[in-house]
Design an enzyme around this catalytic site. Structure first.
Site, PDB file in Angstrom:
ATOM      1  N   LYS A 279     -41.204  85.864 -29.219  1.00 51.55           N
ATOM      2  CA  LYS A 279     -40.206  85.683 -28.152  1.00 51.55           C
ATOM      3  C   LYS A 279     -39.283  86.866 -28.018  1.00 51.55           C
ATOM      4  O   LYS A 279     -38.876  87.242 -26.944  1.00 51.55           O
ATOM      5  CB  LYS A 279     -39.300  84.502 -28.511  1.00 51.55           C
ATOM      6  CG  LYS A 279     -39.862  83.164 -28.338  1.00 51.55           C
ATOM      7  CD  LYS A 279     -38.769  82.181 -28.740  1.00 51.55           C
ATOM      8  CE  LYS A 279     -39.290  81.163 -29.718  1.00 51.55           C
ATOM      9  NZ  LYS A 279     -38.940  81.423 -31.102  1.00 51.55           N
TER      10      LYS A 279
ATOM     11  N   LYS B   1     -47.002  90.471 -34.085  1.00 48.46           N
ATOM     12  CA  LYS B   1     -47.171  89.147 -33.488  1.00 48.46           C
ATOM     13  C   LYS B   1     -46.557  89.106 -32.092  1.00 48.46           C
ATOM     14  O   LYS B   1     -45.550  89.772 -31.846  1.00 48.46           O
ATOM     15  CB  LYS B   1     -46.437  88.156 -34.418  1.00 48.46           C
ATOM     16  CG  LYS B   1     -46.600  86.722 -34.086  1.00 48.46           C
ATOM     17  CD  LYS B   1     -45.970  85.860 -35.161  1.00 48.46           C
ATOM     18  CE  LYS B   1     -44.477  85.761 -35.027  1.00 48.46           C
ATOM     19  NZ  LYS B   1     -43.895  84.486 -35.418  1.00 48.46           N
TER      20      LYS B   1
ATOM     21  N   LYS C  38     -37.502  91.833 -41.948  1.00 53.23           N
ATOM     22  CA  LYS C  38     -36.483  91.887 -40.900  1.00 53.23           C
ATOM     23  C   LYS C  38     -35.275  92.700 -41.328  1.00 53.23           C
ATOM     24  O   LYS C  38     -34.723  93.479 -40.562  1.00 53.23           O
ATOM     25  CB  LYS C  38     -36.052  90.479 -40.490  1.00 53.23           C
ATOM     26  CG  LYS C  38     -37.133  89.748 -39.719  1.00 53.23           C
ATOM     27  CD  LYS C  38     -36.623  88.495 -39.058  1.00 53.23           C
ATOM     28  CE  LYS C  38     -37.747  87.803 -38.307  1.00 53.23           C
ATOM     29  NZ  LYS C  38     -37.402  86.504 -37.777  1.00 53.23           N
TER      30      LYS C  38
HETATM   31  N1  AQP Z   1     -47.829  84.883 -31.791  1.00 59.10           N
HETATM   32  C1  AQP Z   1     -47.947  83.672 -32.280  1.00 59.10           C
HETATM   33  N2  AQP Z   1     -49.172  83.158 -32.522  1.00 59.10           N
HETATM   34  C2  AQP Z   1     -49.317  81.911 -33.014  1.00 59.10           C
HETATM   35  N3  AQP Z   1     -48.288  81.108 -33.300  1.00 59.10           N
HETATM   36  C3  AQP Z   1     -47.051  81.574 -33.074  1.00 59.10           C
HETATM   37  N4  AQP Z   1     -45.828  81.045 -33.243  1.00 59.10           N
HETATM   38  C4  AQP Z   1     -44.893  81.934 -32.861  1.00 59.10           C
HETATM   39  N5  AQP Z   1     -45.473  83.065 -32.432  1.00 59.10           N
HETATM   40  C5  AQP Z   1     -46.813  82.862 -32.554  1.00 59.10           C
HETATM   41  C6  AQP Z   1     -45.594  79.693 -33.739  1.00 59.10           C
HETATM   42  O1  AQP Z   1     -44.616  79.113 -32.905  1.00 59.10           O
HETATM   43  C7  AQP Z   1     -43.658  78.415 -33.668  1.00 59.10           C
HETATM   44  C8  AQP Z   1     -42.348  79.159 -33.370  1.00 59.10           C
HETATM   45  O2  AQP Z   1     -41.440  78.942 -34.262  1.00 59.10           O
HETATM   46  P1  AQP Z   1     -40.082  79.741 -34.278  1.00 59.10           P
HETATM   47  O3  AQP Z   1     -39.577  80.014 -32.933  1.00 59.10           O
HETATM   48  O4  AQP Z   1     -39.194  78.900 -35.115  1.00 59.10           O
HETATM   49  O5  AQP Z   1     -40.398  81.048 -35.088  1.00 59.10           O
HETATM   50  P2  AQP Z   1     -41.179  82.351 -34.907  1.00 59.10           P
HETATM   51  O6  AQP Z   1     -42.498  82.192 -35.572  1.00 59.10           O
HETATM   52  O7  AQP Z   1     -40.271  83.410 -35.412  1.00 59.10           O
HETATM   53  O8  AQP Z   1     -41.423  82.522 -33.346  1.00 59.10           O
HETATM   54  P3  AQP Z   1     -41.261  83.819 -32.489  1.00 59.10           P
HETATM   55  O9  AQP Z   1     -41.794  83.529 -31.136  1.00 59.10           O
HETATM   56  O10 AQP Z   1     -41.820  84.998 -33.229  1.00 59.10           O
HETATM   57  O11 AQP Z   1     -39.682  83.913 -32.382  1.00 59.10           O
HETATM   58  P4  AQP Z   1     -38.630  85.032 -32.674  1.00 59.10           P
HETATM   59  O12 AQP Z   1     -39.037  86.230 -31.869  1.00 59.10           O
HETATM   60  O13 AQP Z   1     -37.347  84.440 -32.211  1.00 59.10           O
HETATM   61  O14 AQP Z   1     -38.630  85.292 -34.163  1.00 59.10           O
HETATM   62  C9  AQP Z   1     -44.117  78.504 -35.127  1.00 59.10           C
HETATM   63  O15 AQP Z   1     -44.861  77.347 -35.432  1.00 59.10           O
HETATM   64  C10 AQP Z   1     -45.003  79.722 -35.145  1.00 59.10           C
HETATM   65  O16 AQP Z   1     -46.014  79.675 -36.128  1.00 59.10           O
END
Ligand code: AQP
Length: 336
Positions: free
Chosen positions: A203, A200, A114
């Site tokens: 969000k 991935k 990041k």
């Molecule tokens: N694409 C994905 N496939 C499977 N699992 C996913 N998770 C997120 N994206 C996928 C799981 O959802 C939870 C989200 O946790 P988080 O919001 O704390 O962190 P993250 O993994 O950083 O989620 P995002 O959606 O990618 O958020 P941003 O964009 O804000 O960084 C976790 O259990 C993760 O494994």
């Protein structure tokens, strides 16, 4: 307390939740809540480690709480709360930070990825929250005497850091922390972006066309799936090396229907991508329609029904984890 094993997890309210969040986190949580004592928090303190906007943060927090319930988390069984309502998360995080080296934090792959994508090696403008959030995560876990933590591939390193810190502190000051074990989900899917399957589905991905949000309307979902990038083989095969995009769509199909990927491949052996995508779009629309209907109903009652439970749960958690911070403070000599 019951003698069920304890599991802790949270999702950041950094945007609307995605199909990836559902399949990789919420859906498995719903199954696990029968077996484990689950604490599932709204990770608002984590959400402010990146750029954020006050009004959006408040809205996302409310939406996540409602989506947790709409996706099937049982508010009577699972302890859902806002992370920032339980002050001990920050208290313990500070103590843990004081026992962590800069080298350990800078080695975290997520930080490197990041930070580098943002400012090419020039770390002067990187928010320190991006560097230190794995320690907040360690506090989230260690406060609750967590037995098991669900870890996706990108969080493995953070759990390792948590375990190292817990062992370090136990050795130095006497036992204060349970050492959490990783919990690898069976058939866990890592859902990839529909436009760029090398990244991935997140969000906060810039191009929203590759991300299905749980609150997307029917037409948007259909459009995103029908225009999802695919290759020119036009053969439905599960081959992550050569056909990454269609393999990702197959994983979404399999996870949503709880079907075996090989059976799905057989079913579509002589079919083209268009037909497969139409079927997949219907499956996603149907699933999300159920969630969205529940979400609407729950959102209406949020102030009366959900918010008081979040507050009550935060008080319950505060009482539990205060005992832990008290023990830590005593062991390290902050209090007698
Ligand atoms: N694409 C994905 N496939 C499977 N699992 C996913 N998770 C997120 N994206 C996928 C799981 O959802 C939870 C989200 O946790 P988080 O919001 O704390 O962190 P993250 O993994 O950083 O989620 P995002 O959606 O990618 O958020 P941003 O964009 O804000 O960084 C976790 O259990 C993760 O494994």
């Amino acid at each position: 307390m019951s003698n069920k094993k304890i599991m802790v997890s949270g999702i950041q309210p950094s945007n609307n939740l995605t199909l990836g969040n559902y399949l990789g986190a919420l859906k498995p949580f719903v199954d696990l809540q029968k077996k484990y004592k689950m604490f599932v928090f709204i990770a608002d303190l984590h959400a402010i480690t990146n750029e954020f906007n006050r009004a959006m943060l408040l809205k996302n927090k409310k939406n996540i709480a409602c989506l947790y319930c709409a996706c099937g988390l049982d508010i009577k069984k699972t302890i859902i709360f806002n992370q920032s309502d339980v002050c001990s998360h920050n208290d313990l995080s500070h103590v843990l930070l004081c026992h962590t080296t800069l080298g350990e934090l800078k080695r975290m792959t997520q930080f490197k990825t990041k930070a580098l994508t943002k400012n090419d090696n020039n770390t002067s403008f990187i928010r320190t929250g991006l560097l230190t959030y794995p320690i907040l995560m360690a506090a989230d876990i260690l406060l609750y005497d967590t037995d098991v933590v669900i870890v996706g591939a990108d969080q493995k390193q953070h759990l390792e850091l948590t375990r190292n810190l817990a062992i370090r502190m136990n050795n130095k000051y006497g036992k204060m922390f349970n050492i959490p074990q990783p919990f690898i989900l069976k058939n866990a899917s890592r859902i990839m972006d529909l436009v760029d399957a090398k990244i991935k589905m997140s969000k906060s991905n810039k191009n929203q066309n590759g991300v299905i949000y749980l609150l997307d309307d029917k037409q948007t979902i259909i459009k995103k799936i029908m225009t999802a990038k695919t290759d020119s083989f036009n053969k439905i095969r599960y081959d992550k090396k050569n056909q990454l995009e269609i393999s990702n769509l197959l994983e979404i199909y399999a996870s949503l229907t709880d079907k075996n990927i090989n059976d799905i491949v057989k079913k579509y052996r002589n079919k083209n991508y268009k037909l497969f995508k139409e079927d997949l779009a219907n499956i996603v629309v149907e699933k999300l329609d159920i969630i969205q209907k529940k979400f609407k109903k729950i959102s209406k009652d949020f102030d009366k029904k959900i918010e008081p439970i979040l507050k009550k749960n935060a008080e319950y958690c505060t009482a539990i984890v205060k005992r832990k911070t008290k023990l830590v403070y005593k062991k390290i000599g902050l209090t007698k």
